[in-house]
Write a protein that holds these residues in place. Structure first.
Motif: not given
Length: 366
Positions: A72, A244, A295, A298-300, A302, A305, A361, A365
């Protein structure tokens, strides 16, 4: 003919008997929560790489023995291979320097024939490190959780029939004792196979005393008090992805447990002021939309999420507790335990698959 509610009306709604029953049944289920939560820590994955035995190597060669892979976009040590140790010894003995005099693409790699070295940054030991459930044996890590839920599945299927035949209290007491005894014995497991056998029995006992206690409480506590009891008895299942959510798995577990409190309060209010069907629909819509929306984040971002995942946990917690209440209300006393256990069995099939769904996972992805 009098209904069950009419037959026990002389006991009152919230008298001394109900208070004692409420307290004892609630206390009896505390170990159930500990039992379910423990797998998050007992079965946690640990960072690892091939163990390098004590050999005559320079510091530079010791640091270069483990290949570096890009995962990654990040560089990390290979978890399941190392450069052939005999070749590394020869190169080191010749006085060659890694990276300068030696091109590592020409050096062969081998499996972790001497075992693995595990990071102790978070956990001192888990079943992963105890029984080396990594690399080719990695499938055993999620399967360990599945074994527990298989025990829960069979317990849901069988315990209801046993309780209806021999009584709630004998089954409740017997399965409580069984769960605690095997929980302790499990810590001395010499092999992974023995651990799984004991874990299966623990899972069987776990759901057996849960269902017996729930139905016993539903029959002793009547009217609105029954709803209060159900709010306390609650849902002990925990998302296996808890560790996680945050860098610290203990904070993650706290957040995942804390969100259950408002979930039970909202469920209690919904049961008092709205219909069962409307409550079920709202719970399903809230849970599904929040989890699917993850989904799109975006990861930025988090933190958004995590918020959506907590909202999903909120909905599933309320929904699970509601299903037990709804099921108990639909069936008569003579088959109530069997019906509750049978309905719970269907849900446990999903529980058995959950550990492997989370493991996807690692391969794709989603």
């Amino acid at each position: 003919m009098k209904t069950y509610e009419e037959s026990i009306a002389f006991l009152g709604q919230w008298g001394r008997l109900q208070k004692i029953a409420f307290f004892l049944l609630s206390v009896s289920l505390v170990p159930n929560g500990l039992c379910v939560f423990s797998i998050v820590f007992v079965g946690a994955k640990m960072s690892h790489h091939c163990l390098i035995p004590e050999v005559d190597l320079t510091e530079d060669w010791l640091n270069a023995t483990i290949p570096i892979k890009v995962v990654d976009g990040k560089q990390e040590l290979s978890q399941c291979s190392r450069f052939r140790l005999d070749m590394i010894r020869n190169l080191s003995a010749q006085g060659l320097a890694p990276g300068r005099d030696v091109n590592f693409t020409d050096v062969e790699q081998e499996d972790c024939v001497d075992g693995w070295s595990y990071s102790r940054d978070i956990y001192q030991s888990t079943v992963v490190s105890e029984f080396d459930l990594v690399c080719s044996e990695q499938w055993k890590q999620p399967f360990t959780s599945t074994i527990f839920f298989l025990g829960v599945l069979f317990g849901s299927l069988i315990s209801g029939q046993i309780s209806d035949r021999f009584g709630r209290k004998p089954v409740l007491i017997a399965t409580m004792i069984t769960q605690e005894v095997f929980n302790v014995v499990q810590t001395f497991s010499p092999t992974w196979t023995v651990f799984c056998v004991l874990f299966f029995i623990t899972g069987f006992s776990h759901t057996s005393n849960y269902v017996a206690a729930f139905v016993l409480g539903a029959e002793i506590l009547s009217g609105q008090v029954r709803v209060l009891f159900s709010m306390r008895i609650g849902y002990y299942g925990l998302s296996l992805n808890t560790s996680q959510l945050h860098a610290d798995p203990y904070i993650s577990s706290f957040l995942c447990a804390a969100v259950e409190i408002p979930a039970y309060v909202c469920m209690w209010l919904a049961l008092k002021y709205t219909t069962r069907r409307m409550t079920v629909v709202c719970i399903l819509v809230t849970g599904s939309l929040s989890l699917f929306s993850i989904q799109l984040i975006p990861q930025s971002l988090s933190y958004i999420a995590v918020t959506l995942e907590m909202l999903g946990k909120f909905a599933t917690t309320a929904g699970t507790a509601l299903m037990y209440i709804y099921t108990a209300e639909l069936y008569p006393t003579t088959v109530r335990n069997t019906a509750t256990g049978t309905c719970s069995t269907v849900a446990r099939v999903g529980s058995c698959l959950a550990p492997f769904v989370l493991s996807l996972s690692e391969y794709t992805d989603f």
